[in-house]
Design an enzyme around this catalytic site. Structure first.
Site, PDB file in Angstrom:
ATOM      1  N   HIS A 151      45.097  41.513  38.468  1.00  0.00           N
ATOM      2  CA  HIS A 151      44.122  41.203  37.410  1.00  0.00           C
ATOM      3  C   HIS A 151      44.513  41.907  36.119  1.00  0.00           C
ATOM      4  O   HIS A 151      45.151  42.963  36.148  1.00  0.00           O
ATOM      5  CB  HIS A 151      42.729  41.702  37.801  1.00  0.00           C
TER       6      HIS A 151
ATOM      7  N   ASP B  68      47.301  40.460  50.523  1.00  0.00           N
ATOM      8  CA  ASP B  68      46.201  39.783  49.825  1.00  0.00           C
ATOM      9  C   ASP B  68      46.241  40.135  48.334  1.00  0.00           C
ATOM     10  O   ASP B  68      45.227  40.454  47.711  1.00  0.00           O
ATOM     11  CB  ASP B  68      44.837  40.136  50.431  1.00  0.00           C
TER      12      ASP B  68
ATOM     13  N   LEU C 251      49.895  34.647  42.580  1.00  0.00           N
ATOM     14  CA  LEU C 251      50.867  34.927  41.526  1.00  0.00           C
ATOM     15  C   LEU C 251      50.283  34.610  40.163  1.00  0.00           C
ATOM     16  O   LEU C 251      50.876  34.919  39.144  1.00  0.00           O
ATOM     17  CB  LEU C 251      52.134  34.105  41.765  1.00  0.00           C
ATOM     18  N   ARG C 252      49.115  33.962  40.141  1.00  0.00           N
ATOM     19  CA  ARG C 252      48.354  33.653  38.906  1.00  0.00           C
ATOM     20  C   ARG C 252      48.983  32.565  38.048  1.00  0.00           C
ATOM     21  O   ARG C 252      48.544  32.345  36.938  1.00  0.00           O
ATOM     22  CB  ARG C 252      48.131  34.906  38.059  1.00  0.00           C
TER      23      ARG C 252
END
Lengths: 339, 431
Positions: B316, B312, B70-71
Site C-alpha cells: 500500500h 498474502d 502486484l497492484r
C-alpha cells in the site's frame, strides 16, 4: 513464543508523557486510580468556580482550543466550548458533516491544516474507533488531544463526569453496586464507564441488556452480566441507562422499540427494584419511552441534569491538567494559592 | 542480469530439495537454464562462465508465493509488476501467483496477456495468474474459464468477493471441474464478516471495533466443503485463520476430498494483540485471531494439514494506513519478509528447515499445478541461495517492495538471500 513487537504501533501509554503525566486524554484505560481522583478533585474546584459570579479563570489564556466534531453533538460540543471559554482560551468550532469528508480531505489533512493555524489542543469527536489515538500519534509534540468520543471505543470525559456525579452522591465506590443498562456493545460511554468503575474499585459492576447488544467477553473482565432487567436492577445503588440508537432495529439486533422498552425500559415500577436511595443516570440525549420513562428521567432519583452541569467542570479540569503538564508547570486551581 | 543462459557452478552449498529428499553439501550445476546435476553427477560438457561460492549457504528451490498483489493493473500508485517482481527476486521468490481482483479484473484473456507481458519485460520473478471465477467477480455469471486457462491462468478464484448464492457456486465448481482447473477460495462468509475489521474477541471488544467471528470462516468453509464433496472439484483454501478451520481441513483430507490449504505468514506470527493500540499495520483480512488459533495454524503446518505458507502480499501507499483504524486499507506488504519470518518459525516452533522450504516451494507449486518448486535434473533452474546465519533488520530502506506497510518493521530477521536464479539466470546478486 517470541512475537515480534509491532513496531509502528503507538505505545500503550500514548496519553502519558515520559514522566507518566497526562498529555492527551484518549481513553480511561491506561489511566490509574490516582489520576482519576486528581481529575475528579480538580473538577470539584471548577464547580465551585462556576458558581461564582465571574466564571472565567485565566488558566488557558492565550491558548487556542479547536473543537473538531465529525459527528453531531449538542451537549458534548457545547460543554467543551464553554469549558474552554471559561478557561479563557480562544475557541474554534469546526463541525464537519459527512459531506465534507466525502470531498476527500482526510482526518490527518484537516488536522495538519488546523495545526498550521497554531492550535494548542484538539477536542475530537469522530464516528470511527481509534480516531483520537490516530490524531494523538500525528499531532505536533506540543499539541494535546482530548477524545470527545470515538466510534464505539471511548468517551472518557463522559465517564469522568459520571464518576464525579456518582462520587458526589455515593462517595464509597467499594460499597456500591452499579448497573449499566442497554446497548453496551455499541456504546463508547459504557466502555469508558466500565474502565473507570473498575479503577475506582467499585464493589459490583453489572451490565444489563439482550445478548445482541452485549460484547462477548464482558464476564472475563469482572463484570456481572444480566439479560433479565429485573434481576439486574435488584439492590443496586446506581442505574446508568444508555441511549438506544434507531439503527439497531435495522441491523437485526432488536425487533422494535416497543419490545425493547417492555424488556429493558426503566419504569417507575422497575426503579423500585433498586435501592430506595438509588440514583438514575443517563448520558443523554434521552429517548423518552424507549429506554426510560419520562417520570423516571425527570423524577426525584434522576441526576441527569446534574451530569450535564458537571460536564463543563470536568472538561475544564481535563483541559487545564493536560496543558499544565505540557508546560511543565503545576496546576493552580481556582481557590488555591500559588506557593 | 546476464543475457544468455550460461553454465553456472554453485560451489559447496547445502542443497535442500524437499521434493527429492535431498539435503547434502555439494556442488550444483546449472546448464541451459536447467538443473544439470549435483555432486559427482557433473554434466559432460560443463564450462562454467560463472561460479557462485555458496559455502555455508543454502541452495534451495526458488520460493513460490501463492498469493501476492502486484497492484498492476489498476493501482499503480501502490506498486507495479516491475517493483514487485524485483522485490520478490531479491527475497528469493521466483514465482508469484496473482489473484484476479485487479482493475480491470482478470476475467478475460487480454488482462492475463497484459500482466504476462509486463512480467516478461522485467526478466525477474515469474508471475502466474488466477482467473476470475465470475465476470467482474460479481458472483453471478461465469467467466470464460476455458479461455482464461488457454491464456495461462493456473486456477480460478472469486477472490474475497461473494457468490450470489450456492446454486451458482455449485455450477461454477462443476464448470471448473470440466476445465480441469483448481478453484482457489478464501472462506469468509460475507454477511458475518461485513464491516468487520478485526477478530471478534477481547481486543476488538475493548477497542470498539466491529468484529469478524470465527464462524465467518467456518460457515463459509462448511458450505464449500459440502459442495466439494458433491462436485469433486480440486479446491484450495487460502489464508486459513482459525483453529476450527484447520480441523475442518484435516477432516476433509482424511475423508479424501481433493482439498489443500495455505496460511499467510503473518497469521503464524501475530495474534489480534497486534492491533491492541489501533495499529493499522496489522489490519488484515482474514483477521489475526487468538493465540489459540495461531498455535493451531502452526500445528497444522507441522503436521501437513496446511500445505503451504504464502505472503498474502498487499503493498500500500503510506496514506492507505493513515486513518482511524476502521478506515485503513487491510493488508501487509509481505514478500520481503516471507523467507525470514518463515525461517524464524524453525527455532521457535520446532519445525524443520525441510518442512519450511517444502511449504514455500514444492507444496505451493504443486497446488498451482506448475512445474517448479524442486531441483530435479532437467527442471528449470529456479533457485534461491541464502545465508541462514546472519540476521538483518527490516526497515523502509531494506525493503524492496514499493509498499512499506508491515507490522514487522524494525524486526531482526534471519536469512539473507545472496542470489536468486530464474530459469538459470541470475536475476539479483545482492549485498
Amino acid at each position: 513464543m517470541n512475537q515480534p513487537i509491532p513496531s509502528s504501533s503507538p505505545s500503550g501509554d500514548l496519553q502519558l508523557d515520559s514522566q507518566g503525566r497526562l498529555q492527551h486524554l484518549l481513553d480511561i484505560e491506561g489511566l490509574n486510580r490516582s489520576m482519576i481522583l486528581t481529575i475528579l478533585d480538580a473538577t470539584h474546584s471548577f464547580i465551585s468556580a462556576n458558581n461564582q459570579e465571574i466564571k472565567k479563570v485565566p488558566l488557558l489564556a492565550g491558548k487556542t482550543v479547536c473543537n473538531l466534531f465529525y459527528e453531531a453533538s449538542t451537549r458534548t460540543r457545547t460543554t467543551f466550548e464553554l469549558a474552554a471559554k471559561r478557561l479563557s482560551a480562544d475557541v474554534l468550532n469546526i463541525n464537519i458533516g459527512t459531506s465534507s469528508t466525502s470531498k476527500g480531505e482526510s482526518l490527518l489533512d484537516t488536522v495538519r491544516n488546523l495545526q498550521a493555524m497554531q492550535c494548542d489542543m484538539f477536542v475530537v469527536r469522530h464516528q470511527e474507533s481509534g480516531a483520537a489515538h490516530f490524531l494523538a500519534e500525528h499531532v505536533a509534540p506540543h499539541v494535546s488531544v482530548i477524545n470527545g468520543g470515538d466510534g464505539c471505543h471511548a468517551h472518557p470525559t463522559q465517564a469522568l463526569l459520571d464518576m464525579y456525579t456518582i462520587r458526589k452522591h455515593k462517595p464509597d465506590f467499594q460499597q456500591l453496586k452499579v448497573a449499566v443498562v442497554g446497548d453496551i456493545l455499541h456504546s463508547r460511554v459504557a466502555r469508558s464507564q466500565l474502565h473507570a468503575l473498575r479503577l475506582l474499585n467499585t464493589g459490583e459492576i453489572r451490565v444489563i441488556g439482550p445478548r445482541t447488544l452485549l460484547p462477548t467477553s464482558l464476564s472475563s473482565r469482572g463484570v456481572k452480566v444480566y439479560q433479565d432487567m429485573d434481576s439486574g436492577l435488584r439492590g443496586v445503588d446506581v442505574v446508568i441507562m444508555l441511549r438506544l440508537q434507531e439503527e439497531r432495529m435495522a441491523g437485526g439486533l432488536l425487533p422494535s422499540r416497543q419490545e425493547y422498552f417492555q424488556l429493558y425500559g426503566l419504569t417507575q415500577e422497575r426503579v423500585k427494584l433498586a435501592k430506595a436511595d438509588a440514583i438514575v443516570m443517563h448520558p443523554g440525549p434521552v429517548n423518552r419511552g424507549v429506554e426510560i420513562e419520562s417520570e423516571v428521567a425527570d423524577g426525584p432519583q434522576s441526576v441527569i441534569m446534574e451530569q450535564v452541569t458537571t460536564g463543563i467542570a470536568v472538561r475544564m479540569a481535563v483541559m487545564s491538567i493536560a496543558l499544565a503538564n505540557r508546560q511543565n508547570r503545576k496546576l493552580v486551581l481556582p481557590g488555591e494559592v500559588d506557593a | 542480469m546476464s543475457s544468455s543462459a550460461a553454465d553456472i557452478l554453485i560451489k559447496n552449498g547445502r542443497i535442500i530439495d524437499p521434493a527429492n529428499n535431498i539435503d547434502q553439501v555439494a556442488d550444483f550445476y546449472v546448464q541451459d537454464g536447467k538443473v544439470a546435476g549435483l555432486g559427482t553427477k557433473k554434466p559432460a560438457k560443463f564450462n562454467p562462465e560463472k561460479t557462485i561460492d555458496a559455502g555455508g549457504h543454502i541452495v534451495c528451490p526458488g520460493l513460490v508465493d501463492l498469493c501476492a498483489r502486484l497492484r498492476e493493473p489498476g493501482a499503480e500508485y501502490k506498486a507495479n509488476v516491475k517493483s514487485e517482481t524485483h522485490a520478490a527476486a531479491r527475497a528469493g521468490i521466483t514465482m508469484m501467483c496473482l489473484p484476479p481482483d485487479t482493475d480491470p479484473v482478470i476475467d478475460e484473456p487480454a488482462v492475463v496477456e497484459l500482466i504476462q507481458q509486463r512480467a516478461k519485460e522485467n526478466h525477474s520473478a515469474e508471475v502466474v495468474t488466477l482467473g476470475a471465477l465470475t465476470v467482474q467477480l460479481a458472483g453471478k455469471q461465469l467467466s470464460e474459464i476455458a479461455a482464461l486457462k488457454e491464456a495461462g491462468c493456473v486456477g480460478v478464484s472469486n477472490a474475497l468477493q461473494p457468490m450470489q448464492d450456492n446454486r451458482i457456486l455449485r455450477h461454477a465448481m462443476e464448470y471448473v471441474l470440466t476445465n480441469d482447473m483448481t478453484l482457489h477460495v478464501i472462506a469468509l462468509d460475507h454477511g458475518l464478516s461485513a464491516k468487520g475489521v478485526a477478530h471478534l474477541g477481547e481486543t476488538s471488544s475493548r477497542l470498539g471495533l466491529q468484529g469478524i467471528p470465527v464462524s465467518a470462516e467456518t460457515v463459509a468453509m462448511a458450505q464449500y466443503l459440502a459442495l466439494v464433496e458433491e462436485v469433486g472439484v480440486k479446491t484450495h483454501f487460502g489464508r486459513l485463520s482459525s483453529a476450527r478451520a484447520v480441523e475442518m481441513i484435516a477432516d476433509a483430507k482424511s475423508r479424501g476430498l481433493p482439498v489443500t490449504a495455505d496460511v499467510a505468514i503473518h497469521n503464524l506470527h501475530l495474534t489480534d494483540e497486534a492491533i491492541a493500540h489501533f495499529n493499522s499495520q496489522a489490519h488484515v483480512i482474514p483477521p489475526l485471531r487468538s493465540a489459540y488459533d495461531r498455535d493451531a495454524l502452526l500445528a497444522g503446518l507441522r503436521t501437513g494439514i496446511i500445505d503451504a505458507i504464502c505472503s498474502d502480499h498487499q503493498p500500500h501507499e503510506p496514506d492507505a494506513k493513515l486513518n482511524p483504524f476502521p478506515s485503513t486499507s487491510p493488508g501487509i506488504s509481505g514478500i520481503d519478509t516471507l523467507l525470514g519470518l518463515s525461517l524464524q518459525l524453525i527455532d521457535q516452533m520446532n519445525l524443520s528447515l525441510n518442512q519450511i522450504l517444502r511449504a514455500l516451494s514444492h507444496a505451493p507449486a504443486d497446488i498451482l499445478g506448475v512445474a517448479g518448486g524442486h531441483l530435479s535434473i532437467g527442471a528449470a533452474a529456479n533457485i534461491c541461495i541464502f545465508d541462514p546465519q546472519p540476521t538483518w533488520q527490516l526497515t523502509r530502506e531494506t525493503m524492496y517492495s514499493a509498499g512499506k506497510n508491515t507490522p514487522f518493521l524494525n524486526s531482526e530477521l534471519p536469512g539473507r538471500v545472496m542470489h536468486t536464479l530464474v530459469a538459470g539466470q541470475i536475476v539479483e546478486a545482492l549485498f
